[in-house]
Design a protein around this motif. Structure first.
Motif, PDB file in Angstrom:
ATOM      1  N   LYS A 113     -16.243  -2.150   5.426  1.00 59.59           N
ATOM      2  CA  LYS A 113     -15.569  -0.850   5.427  1.00 59.59           C
ATOM      3  C   LYS A 113     -15.121  -0.457   6.838  1.00 59.59           C
ATOM      4  N   ASP A 114     -15.918  -0.832   7.849  1.00 60.59           N
ATOM      5  CA  ASP A 114     -15.512  -0.534   9.224  1.00 60.59           C
ATOM      6  C   ASP A 114     -14.258  -1.308   9.625  1.00 60.59           C
TER       7      ASP A 114
ATOM      8  N   ASN B 230     -20.896  -2.474   4.592  1.00 63.65           N
ATOM      9  CA  ASN B 230     -20.624  -1.434   5.579  1.00 63.65           C
ATOM     10  C   ASN B 230     -19.762  -1.970   6.720  1.00 63.65           C
TER      11      ASN B 230
ATOM     12  N   THR C 292     -11.154   0.666   8.660  1.00 54.61           N
ATOM     13  CA  THR C 292     -11.083   2.033   9.179  1.00 54.61           C
ATOM     14  C   THR C 292     -10.416   1.985  10.546  1.00 54.61           C
TER      15      THR C 292
ATOM     16  N   VAL D 166     -10.543   3.213   3.055  1.00 56.90           N
ATOM     17  CA  VAL D 166     -11.810   3.494   2.378  1.00 56.90           C
ATOM     18  C   VAL D 166     -11.679   4.821   1.633  1.00 56.90           C
TER      19      VAL D 166
ATOM     20  N   GLU E 178     -19.148  -2.047  -3.623  1.00 56.58           N
ATOM     21  CA  GLU E 178     -20.289  -2.741  -3.025  1.00 56.58           C
ATOM     22  C   GLU E 178     -20.952  -3.700  -4.009  1.00 56.58           C
TER      23      GLU E 178
ATOM     24  N   LYS F 134     -15.333   3.063  -1.450  1.00 56.56           N
ATOM     25  CA  LYS F 134     -14.725   1.828  -1.933  1.00 56.56           C
ATOM     26  C   LYS F 134     -13.632   1.383  -0.961  1.00 56.56           C
ATOM     27  N   VAL F 135     -13.403   0.078  -0.925  1.00 54.35           N
ATOM     28  CA  VAL F 135     -12.308  -0.479  -0.134  1.00 54.35           C
ATOM     29  C   VAL F 135     -11.129  -0.696  -1.071  1.00 54.35           C
TER      30      VAL F 135
END
Length: 303
Positions: free
Chosen positions: A161-162, A158, A165, A42, A60, A46-47
């Protein structure tokens, strides 16, 4: 479908705005998917990742637009109105009583149980037991059932994105959705694809089988269980109080019995004993005393 409650649940799910996200079907590009997660991170919200040596960037707006997700409404499930949650506690209950927002799956009706499983596997994607209904999922199905507007675009992005991570314990999912996003990336050859498993696609037959299996599970759980007789715990000797003498246990031996206390005699003990002289084993013979010889004298006139 004959099950009316199940039909109403699917209509509410379709009206929530998740139709494009949950209803998409696509081939899975396994090699590209594994490479995407291996190189993803991330940056600036942004991914980003690298697939086949080419940079891939997902924002997104693109994520929500691809699956036609709504961008207005609640972004946190904790903001679901409390009165709506209160009504859902009775509406979801199998027996009609008020449920807790964290409950067992057998306590909830079949249509909301299926909705909970779908959200757990395809939306929240949490690596936890599916036997229980968590507070987060209860609020989510309450919002869908009550027609609350949810900003699914931001909420799902969201979660996305997790997934990329490493520090977070978010399970990786969205396999079909990520493949659709990679397929739309320019100048990217995804290679060979695999068909989506047909058993994971919900059709009327699978839904009826789902209800039948859960009915059997519920009947088995609700049957009366024979009471288990617990053995009484052995009584323990209470610990002696401070200062109290502790009686030692006598040892039992096999043999002659010990003399009684009244049979024992008091023997005086010498305080300063003298050493005992050593006597030799063989003593010399004592000399004989010889009596002196006596002479017999005859008196005169004795004959």
């Amino acid at each position: 479908m004959d099950y009316e409650g199940m039909v109403q649940m699917f209509k509410a799910l379709e009206s929530s705005g998740l139709r494009g996200f949950l209803g998409c079907s696509s081939a899975i590009y396994e090699t590209a998917l594994v490479e995407f997660f291996h190189n993803s991170s991330v940056r600036d919200g942004k991914v980003v990742s690298t697939v086949q040596g080419k940079a891939v960037e997902i924002i997104e707006k693109v994520f929500a637009g691809t699956f036609e997700l709504p961008m207005e409404g609640l972004t946190e499930m904790t903001d679901v109105p409390k009165d709506l949650v209160f009504d859902a506690r009775s509406a979801f209950s199998m027996g009609g009583e008020q449920l807790k927002t964290t409950c067992k799956k057998r306590e909830i009706k079949y249509e909301f149980l299926l909705l909970k499983d779908n959200l757990a596997k395809t939306v929240t994607v949490k690596a936890v037991s599916f036997d229980a209904v968590t507070h987060e999922r209860f609020l989510m199905i309450s919002a869908i059932h009550g027609g609350v507007k949810v900003n699914w675009g931001r909420l799902l992005f969201n979660i996305f994105k997790d997934m990329v991570t490493p520090a977070l314990k978010q399970a990786r999912g969205f396999a079909v959705q990520i493949c659709i996003l990679l397929k739309g990336a320019p100048n990217l050859d995804l290679g060979e694809s695999k068909e989506f498993p047909p058993l994971k696609i919900l059709i009327a037959k699978n839904v009826c089988t789902y209800v039948a299996k859960n009915k059997n599970i519920t009947v088995d759980v609700d049957e009366p269980v024979e009471p288990v007789v617990k053995k009484a715990a052995p009584k323990r000797r209470p610990a002696p109080a401070v200062g109290e003498l502790i009686a030692k246990q006598k040892r039992t031996t096999v043999g002659r019995a010990a003399p009684a206390e009244n049979e024992l005699m008091m023997v005086p003990v010498v305080q300063d004993p003298e050493p005992i002289s050593i006597v030799p084993d063989v003593t010399p013979k004592a000399q004989r005393r010889r009596a002196p010889k006596r002479k017999l004298e005859l008196q005169k006139g004795f004959c």
